[in-house]
Design an enzyme around this catalytic site. Structure first.
Site, PDB file in Angstrom:
ATOM      1  N   ASN A 100       2.791   8.063  26.817  1.00 17.29           N
ATOM      2  CA  ASN A 100       4.227   7.916  26.990  1.00 17.29           C
ATOM      3  C   ASN A 100       5.004   8.890  26.104  1.00 17.29           C
ATOM      4  O   ASN A 100       6.190   8.737  25.881  1.00 17.29           O
ATOM      5  CB  ASN A 100       4.678   6.483  26.702  1.00 17.29           C
ATOM      6  CG  ASN A 100       4.333   6.040  25.282  1.00 17.29           C
ATOM      7  OD1 ASN A 100       3.579   6.692  24.575  1.00 17.29           O
ATOM      8  ND2 ASN A 100       4.896   4.919  24.863  1.00 17.29           N
ATOM      9  N   ASP A 131      -0.312 -14.342  15.763  1.00 17.10           N
ATOM     10  CA  ASP A 131       0.315 -13.774  14.583  1.00 17.10           C
ATOM     11  C   ASP A 131       1.753 -14.266  14.461  1.00 17.10           C
ATOM     12  O   ASP A 131       2.087 -15.368  14.908  1.00 17.10           O
ATOM     13  CB  ASP A 131       0.241 -12.246  14.641  1.00 17.10           C
ATOM     14  CG  ASP A 131      -0.013 -11.635  13.277  1.00 17.10           C
ATOM     15  OD1 ASP A 131       0.907 -11.674  12.439  1.00 17.10           O
ATOM     16  OD2 ASP A 131      -1.123 -11.142  13.038  1.00 17.10           O
ATOM     17  N   ASP A 167       6.424   1.166  22.511  1.00 17.54           N
ATOM     18  CA  ASP A 167       4.970   1.296  22.634  1.00 17.54           C
ATOM     19  C   ASP A 167       4.274  -0.021  22.935  1.00 17.54           C
ATOM     20  O   ASP A 167       3.062  -0.054  23.109  1.00 17.54           O
ATOM     21  CB  ASP A 167       4.376   1.893  21.356  1.00 17.54           C
ATOM     22  CG  ASP A 167       4.085   3.385  21.487  1.00 17.54           C
ATOM     23  OD1 ASP A 167       4.101   3.878  22.624  1.00 17.54           O
ATOM     24  OD2 ASP A 167       3.854   4.033  20.458  1.00 17.54           O
ATOM     25  N   ASP A 179       0.846  -1.189   0.000  1.00 10.83           N
ATOM     26  CA  ASP A 179       0.000   0.000   0.000  1.00 10.83           C
ATOM     27  C   ASP A 179       0.888   1.248   0.000  1.00 10.83           C
ATOM     28  O   ASP A 179       1.707   1.431   0.890  1.00 10.83           O
ATOM     29  CB  ASP A 179      -0.901   0.005   1.237  1.00 10.83           C
ATOM     30  CG  ASP A 179      -1.799   1.229   1.252  1.00 10.83           C
ATOM     31  OD1 ASP A 179      -1.455   2.172   1.963  1.00 10.83           O
ATOM     32  OD2 ASP A 179      -2.812   1.237   0.554  1.00 10.83           O
ATOM     33  N   HIS A 195       4.360  -8.626  10.810  1.00 10.17           N
ATOM     34  CA  HIS A 195       2.905  -8.468  10.789  1.00 10.17           C
ATOM     35  C   HIS A 195       2.321  -8.372  12.188  1.00 10.17           C
ATOM     36  O   HIS A 195       1.474  -7.513  12.473  1.00 10.17           O
ATOM     37  CB  HIS A 195       2.300  -9.656  10.034  1.00 10.17           C
ATOM     38  CG  HIS A 195       0.843  -9.533   9.745  1.00 10.17           C
ATOM     39  ND1 HIS A 195      -0.118 -10.215  10.452  1.00 10.17           N
ATOM     40  CD2 HIS A 195       0.179  -8.816   8.825  1.00 10.17           C
ATOM     41  CE1 HIS A 195      -1.313  -9.921   9.970  1.00 10.17           C
ATOM     42  NE2 HIS A 195      -1.169  -9.077   8.978  1.00 10.17           N
ATOM     43  N   SER A 239      -6.340  -7.039   8.183  1.00 10.52           N
ATOM     44  CA  SER A 239      -5.456  -7.375   9.303  1.00 10.52           C
ATOM     45  C   SER A 239      -5.507  -6.306  10.385  1.00 10.52           C
ATOM     46  O   SER A 239      -5.202  -6.581  11.546  1.00 10.52           O
ATOM     47  CB  SER A 239      -4.007  -7.504   8.827  1.00 10.52           C
ATOM     48  OG  SER A 239      -3.736  -8.788   8.333  1.00 10.52           O
ATOM     49  N   ALA A 258     -17.602 -19.810   5.437  1.00 15.21           N
ATOM     50  CA  ALA A 258     -18.667 -20.281   6.315  1.00 15.21           C
ATOM     51  C   ALA A 258     -19.132 -19.170   7.257  1.00 15.21           C
ATOM     52  O   ALA A 258     -18.320 -18.419   7.807  1.00 15.21           O
ATOM     53  CB  ALA A 258     -18.172 -21.474   7.131  1.00 15.21           C
ATOM     54  N   ASN A 278      -8.833  -9.896   2.061  1.00 12.15           N
ATOM     55  CA  ASN A 278      -8.440  -8.813   1.154  1.00 12.15           C
ATOM     56  C   ASN A 278      -8.534  -9.189  -0.318  1.00 12.15           C
ATOM     57  O   ASN A 278      -7.783  -8.680  -1.137  1.00 12.15           O
ATOM     58  CB  ASN A 278      -6.990  -8.403   1.437  1.00 12.15           C
ATOM     59  CG  ASN A 278      -6.778  -7.950   2.858  1.00 12.15           C
ATOM     60  OD1 ASN A 278      -7.699  -7.506   3.525  1.00 12.15           O
ATOM     61  ND2 ASN A 278      -5.553  -8.066   3.327  1.00 12.15           N
TER      62      ASN A 278
END
Length: 626
Positions: A228, A181, A190, A149, A214, A366, A314, A306
């Protein structure tokens, strides 16, 4: 509420290669502790920031990966009917050279096959076996992101879903989100303060570091740390993150790894799980694992996909499948659609955490999925006493209806609205459910003659949901099934020849129950004669196994056999030395309600005796997690 936020540098772009560029150095750093989130997105709100677009995915399947989808070699997945004795399951699998491995405290098994076996052929044959609910190959699945992207994003999605208003009531404190993942960067500033121990099911160890990138992006979308003075803010900024690695360095995972991850998280009391992979609702195993978590009070959020086209995945109530929207509340052009879609959420140009301590924009379902998981965490923290089904209902009813009125295949119930959802959860009354389920035994037929292993099918429904069905034979609970369709395998050798009475009891989450009409059948097995019996029975607690248990109820399953025949076996089941149940036959089932049981170690023990008085015992130690 003010949440400190490091805004991305206006005008920066991802490289054409599709690898998200780290903005650790070239982003604008805000160090003042009072700096509000709104300042970080002001440029976007004023029209000065970059345009957010639902970029077309590259050519090919989903995220444009060229690797063809395959399946795990040498293993398949099966679920036996409730009550099938373990030795009988071993026989069924052994006919194909297979050996089963039970997944956690669930009834799902991974079956290891010999090297010369065809996974597809064995799964196809076992799928029709009367003693099994299902069998399937261990399919590969791919992550649901758009890796190339080209559009730069900011935190536009947070005000879009009303997150700042929701933060006035809840930040997700006290809730843990399991991220299934490629792992999570343990050193990201973070994320590291939010992490709790997880597990690596790809390599079967405790190393949950990210090997693909990912998972770090997904985790940041859901629960990146706030206040923070750096980076980004996740939707549920004070929720904890449990990294559960289910994929390798290519990003691909398998149904078995995801199923193991869901069961692992559920057994440890996690109430929200996110799995950003394509087509998960199509797997019977993953649906079963997701329902296992739901039965324990959790919710599983997954990506809608996507492909940009209609998908006939299902439809299930065990997972919440999420489509992606852009800044204008339009469906992203690459977002899959179909009747399986439950909700929609922002998924185009989402600014989030990246490996190596950086930040960048990413697109795909995602990220619409963890945004929704973050909202669920906010709702659960706002009112911890609400049940997961109430949370789910409010999540759907407060969504902004887009497209055709009501639920539709593009947006589901609509685009998630954190402000409305959290307000609804905080003000909701914990409703009491007084309606009992409806239940009936659909087979075998009353008056029929049976021998050996007998399939018993039960139809059960409820206004909220059936949490379990218990099958009782001559007043002994022989098995407990917690997953629809409710189906049992009863070992009729556990009773004497003659008429036997079968009754099914259905229970809902509130404890309401109802018994079916009793079905009487004629047992006509052969007889076993032993001149002098001095051999003790063989007895085993099949479930639970040693480890963690959580939720409200723990099904206990006991198997026993004896050289004089199973019909002479009697049981006494103890928990921490207190007698809880008695019964007769080859199997015994019991539902252990742990809602008011103290957290920590507990012992489950069963003593089995045969007709001659020989006895044997078995025990397991479990840890109740609250």
């Amino acid at each position: 509420m003010n949440i400190n936020h490091k805004a991305p540098a206006t005008g920066s772009r991802e490289p054409a290669s599709g690898i998200i560029q780290s903005s650790t150095r070239n982003s604008q750093h805000i160090s003042k502790p009072w700096y509000p989130l709104w300042s970080g997105i002001l440029a976007v709100l004023l029209g000065l920031g970059p345009v957010i677009s639902s970029a077309e995915p590259p050519e090919g399947r989903g995220p444009g990966m060229n690797k063809p989808l395959g399946w795990a070699k040498g293993r398949i997945l099966v679920m036996p009917r409730a009550g099938l004795p373990e030795k009988e399951l071993a026989k069924v699998l052994g006919e194909h050279g297979g050996k089963g491995r039970k997944i956690g405290q669930s009834d799902l098994y991974i079956v290891d096959l010999p090297g010369n076996a065809s996974e597809k052929a064995v799964a196809a044959r076992l799928a029709h076996h009367p003693a099994l609910k299902f069998a399937e190959i261990d399919q590969e699945v791919e992550p649901a992101l758009i890796p190339n992207d080209p559009y730069y994003g900011s935190a536009w999605h947070l005000p879009k879903i009303g997150a700042p208003s929701a933060w006035d009531s809840s930040l997700g404190s006290g809730v843990t989100i399991a991220i299934l993942d490629s792992g999570v960067d343990p050193n990201h500033p973070d994320l590291s303060p939010q992490l709790v121990p997880g597990w690596n099911f790809y390599e079967n160890n405790s190393n949950t570091s990210d090997v693909y990138g990912h998972g770090t992006k997904v985790a940041g979308s859901a629960a990146a740390m706030a206040n923070n003075a750096q980076g980004v803010a996740g939707v549920a900024a004070l929720a904890k993150i449990m990294p559960v690695r289910v994929s390798g360095s290519t990003g691909y995972a398998t149904w078995s790894a995801i199923s193991q991850g869901l069961i692992y998280a559920a057994d440890r009391g996690v109430r929200v799980a996110n799995a950003s992979f394509l087509g998960l609702t199509d797997s019977a195993s993953t649906r079963s694992a997701a329902q296992y978590m739901k039965d324990k009070g959790g919710l599983v959020i997954v990506s809608g996909g996507n492909t940009g086209v209609l998908q006939n995945y299902a439809v299930t109530t065990s997972m919440v499948a999420v489509a992606a929207t852009d800044a204008n509340d339009f469906r992203a052009s690459w977002s899959s659609y179909g009747n399986y879609i439950s909700l929609a959420a922002p998924g185009a140009g989402i600014w989030t955490t990246t490996m190596g301590g950086g930040y960048g924009a990413a697109s795909g379902t995602s990220f619409s999925s963890p945004v929704t998981a973050g909202v669920v965490a906010l709702m659960m923290a706002a009112k911890p006493t609400l049940s997961n089904t109430q949370i789910e209902s409010l999540l759907f009813s407060t969504a902004v209806d887009l497209g055709t009125a009501g639920r539709d295949p593009y947006y589901g119930y609509g685009r998630v609205d954190a402000a409305r959802a959290v307000q609804a959860a905080a003000s909701a009354v914990v409703a009491g459910d007084t309606q009992a389920p409806a239940v009936s035994i659909t087979s075998p037929a009353g008056g029929s003659s049976v021998t050996g292993l007998v399939g018993v099918n039960v139809a059960a429904s409820d206004n909220v949901g059936v949490t379990r069905v218990e099958l009782r034979v001559n007043n002994t609970t022989v098995a407990v099934d917690t997953t629809a369709p409710f189906a049992f395998t009863w070992d009729s050798a556990g009773v004497a020849n003659g008429m036997a009475n079968l009754t099914a009891y259905a229970f809902d989450a509130a404890g309401n129950s109802k018994a079916s009409t009793t079905v009487s059948v004629n047992v006509a097995n052969g007889t076993t004669t032993v001149a002098r019996d001095t051999t003790a029975p063989q007895v085993k607690i099949v479930n639970p196994v040693t480890g963690n248990v959580s939720g409200s109820n723990v099904p206990i399953s006991v198997n026993a056999s004896d050289d004089s025949g199973a019909s002479g076996i009697t049981y006494a089941l103890y928990i921490d030395g207190v007698l809880k149940a008695t019964g007769k036959g080859s199997t015994l089932g019991y539902n252990w309600n742990i809602r008011n049981v103290a957290a920590g170690a507990h012992t489950v023990q069963v003593v089995a005796k045969d007709a001659a008085g020989n006895s044997a015992s078995s025990s397991v130690s479990v840890t109740v997690v609250k």
